[in-house]
Design an enzyme around this catalytic site. Structure first.
Site, mmCIF file in Angstrom:
data_model
loop_
_atom_site.group_PDB
_atom_site.id
_atom_site.type_symbol
_atom_site.label_atom_id
_atom_site.label_comp_id
_atom_site.label_asym_id
_atom_site.label_seq_id
_atom_site.Cartn_x
_atom_site.Cartn_y
_atom_site.Cartn_z
ATOM 1 N N PRO A 104 0.777 -1.228 0.000
ATOM 2 C CA PRO A 104 0.000 0.000 0.000
ATOM 3 C C PRO A 104 0.818 1.292 0.000
ATOM 4 O O PRO A 104 0.240 2.376 -0.084
ATOM 5 C CB PRO A 104 -0.765 -0.104 1.321
ATOM 6 C CG PRO A 104 0.193 -0.810 2.238
ATOM 7 C CD PRO A 104 0.987 -1.751 1.368
ATOM 8 N N THR A 105 2.148 1.223 0.122
ATOM 9 C CA THR A 105 2.906 2.461 0.346
ATOM 10 C C THR A 105 3.205 3.188 -0.967
ATOM 11 O O THR A 105 3.100 2.618 -2.058
ATOM 12 C CB THR A 105 4.255 2.165 1.047
ATOM 13 O OG1 THR A 105 5.056 1.381 0.163
ATOM 14 C CG2 THR A 105 4.054 1.432 2.356
ATOM 15 N N CYS A 106 3.628 4.440 -0.834
ATOM 16 C CA CYS A 106 3.916 5.275 -2.005
ATOM 17 C C CYS A 106 5.340 5.073 -2.491
ATOM 18 O O CYS A 106 6.010 6.030 -2.876
ATOM 19 C CB CYS A 106 3.724 6.741 -1.653
ATOM 20 S SG CYS A 106 2.067 7.115 -1.147
ATOM 21 N N ASP A 107 5.825 3.864 -2.425
ATOM 22 C CA ASP A 107 7.171 3.573 -2.923
ATOM 23 C C ASP A 107 7.018 2.504 -3.997
ATOM 24 O O ASP A 107 6.424 1.454 -3.747
ATOM 25 C CB ASP A 107 8.046 3.051 -1.767
ATOM 26 C CG ASP A 107 9.505 2.973 -2.173
ATOM 27 O OD1 ASP A 107 9.779 2.490 -3.291
ATOM 28 O OD2 ASP A 107 10.369 3.388 -1.380
ATOM 29 N N ASN A 120 5.383 5.852 5.635
ATOM 30 C CA ASN A 120 4.098 6.361 5.093
ATOM 31 C C ASN A 120 3.014 6.440 6.171
ATOM 32 O O ASN A 120 1.834 6.476 5.864
ATOM 33 C CB ASN A 120 3.570 5.465 3.972
ATOM 34 C CG ASN A 120 4.208 5.722 2.617
ATOM 35 O OD1 ASN A 120 3.643 5.373 1.598
ATOM 36 N ND2 ASN A 120 5.369 6.328 2.588
#
Ligand SMILES: Cc1ncc(COP(=O)(O)O)c(C=O)c1O
Length: 384
Positions: free
Chosen positions: A330-333, A374
């Protein structure tokens, strides 16, 4: 999935992914290791899952502990292990951590070079512990072929050098105690110990010629847990190791220890996670689906790095048609993708909000999860 875990998850109401570990499975695994290698002491690799309940159970069952840091030593002691049942198995240690370990009563240390030997000798002098009471074993390199999570060249030295390292320990007054190796984690080839034991026995002979009599071979970890592919039973490893020991050491078998981590706790844990999004990158018919979970590489599934470990994933749609999916966290990476090179088959009917169960996650998950990357909290863990 055990009945106890199923029952626990049935009544759980909290939000967010969690790991549930069943102690009964660990008790059973310990018994299997003890029976498969009856003459070998078990040093559980604390790094695999350092939950206090897990360590306490293993301490009660009679396990010893392989630790990587002072914190892990303290955890093992708090769980009831006496210091003579703890080894400081990391070959990379600060001198002040060695001194602290000595003060806590630990007397067994791993090394793979002369500089590390010298740190141990200096630390023992500093805390006034006779060097002769401190045992060191030298780790040798292994090629790790056949392992799904190889441990590469970071630890160990070539066997020829190990003889010099052990002689250096001897000259520094320490007890040159033995040899260790790790055949690579999730090692599915039971024959892998054979080559390493051939090197270990050569080191024993060479040391003996120099007047140094080694006692112990640390056979490391590597014992697998069941993910998607089938793995040999612990008994097969016990048999292959015993054969290799007899072949290379004859009837003068050394004292042996094993350091199982994954094989001790992997199959005792299940992660429950949730589908956050199912999407495609274009409207094309053949466009692959992306399934995003509320757990990813930074939430505890770090061993999906290079898609090395492929966890079995169960859904509530078992037996229905499946499609290949890219599975992501789910993270923005953008590194937070679990399986893409080899997409994962998941049910067509899988929807946002569905729960999924990720099996075989009792080892190397909680401690890999980021503290708040995050803003996601670390992976919750329940030991039942
Ligand atoms: C020194 C040492 N011993 C034991 C283990 C446990 O290995 P496994 O989980 O493959 O049993 C490891 C894993 O990294 C290790 O570094």
């Amino acid at each position: 999935m055990t009945e106890r875990i199923r029952e626990f998850l049935r009544t759980r109401r909290e939000d967010g992914p969690c790991l549930v570990v069943d102690l009964d499975v660990i008790r059973e695994n310990y018994g299997k290791f003890a029976r498969a290698l009856p003459e070998t002491r078990v040093f559980y690799a604390v790094k695999a899952n350092p939950a206090p309940e897990v360590l306490k159970l293993l301490a009660e069952l009679g396990s010893c502990f392989d630790t990587a840091s002072v914190v892990e030593i303290e955890l093992a002691l708090a769980a009831g292990a006496t210091p003579d049942r703890i080894s400081f198995g990391n070959t990379i240690k600060k001198e002040r951590d060695i001194a602290r370990a000595l003060e806590l009563g630990v007397r067994l240390f791993a090394v793979d070079c002369e500089a590390e030997v010298e740190k141990i000798a200096r630390a023992s002098a500093q805390v006034s512990i006779p060097a002769a009471e401190v045992k060191v074993f030298c780790r040798i390199l292994c090629d790790c072929v056949g392992a799904e999570w190889p441990l590469s060249r970071k630890f160990g030295c070539v066997p020829d050098m190990a003889v010099d390292v052990l002689e250096h320990a001897h000259r520094n007054g320490l007890e040159a105690y033995g040899v260790s190796f790790h055949v690579g984690s999730q090692q599915r080839n039971t024959e892998s110990w054979d080559v390493a034991l051939a090197s270990a026995s050569a080191i024993f002979r060479e040391c003996a010629e120099r007047g140094i009599h080694l006692s112990m071979v640390n056979l490391g970890g590597g014992f697998p847990t069941k993910y998607l592919k089938s793995v040999p039973a612990v008994e097969a490893y016990g048999e292959a190791i015993f054969q290799a020991l007899s072949k290379h050491f004859g009837n003068r078998l050394p004292e042996t220890i094993i350091e199982p981590g994954r094989g001790m706790v992997g199959n005792a844990g299940i992660i429950e996670a949730e589908v956050v999004l199912v999407s495609k990158k274009s409207r094309a018919e053949d466009e692959i689906r992306w399934v995003y979970l509320d757990i990813g590489k930074f939430g505890g599934l770090a061993e999906t790095m290079d898609e090395s470990i492929r966890y079995p994933i169960r859904t509530e749609h078992e037996g229905t048609p499946t499609v290949p999916c890219v599975l992501a966290g789910p993270t923005c990476d953008s590194a937070d993708v679990l399986y893409e090179k080899e997409p994962y088959m998941l049910p067509v009917s899988l929807e946002i909000g569905d729960k999924v169960l990720i099996e075989g996650t009792g080892a190397y998950t909680t401690t890999y999860s980021a503290v708040a990357f995050n803003g996601f909290p670390p992976l919750k863990s329940y030991v039942i």
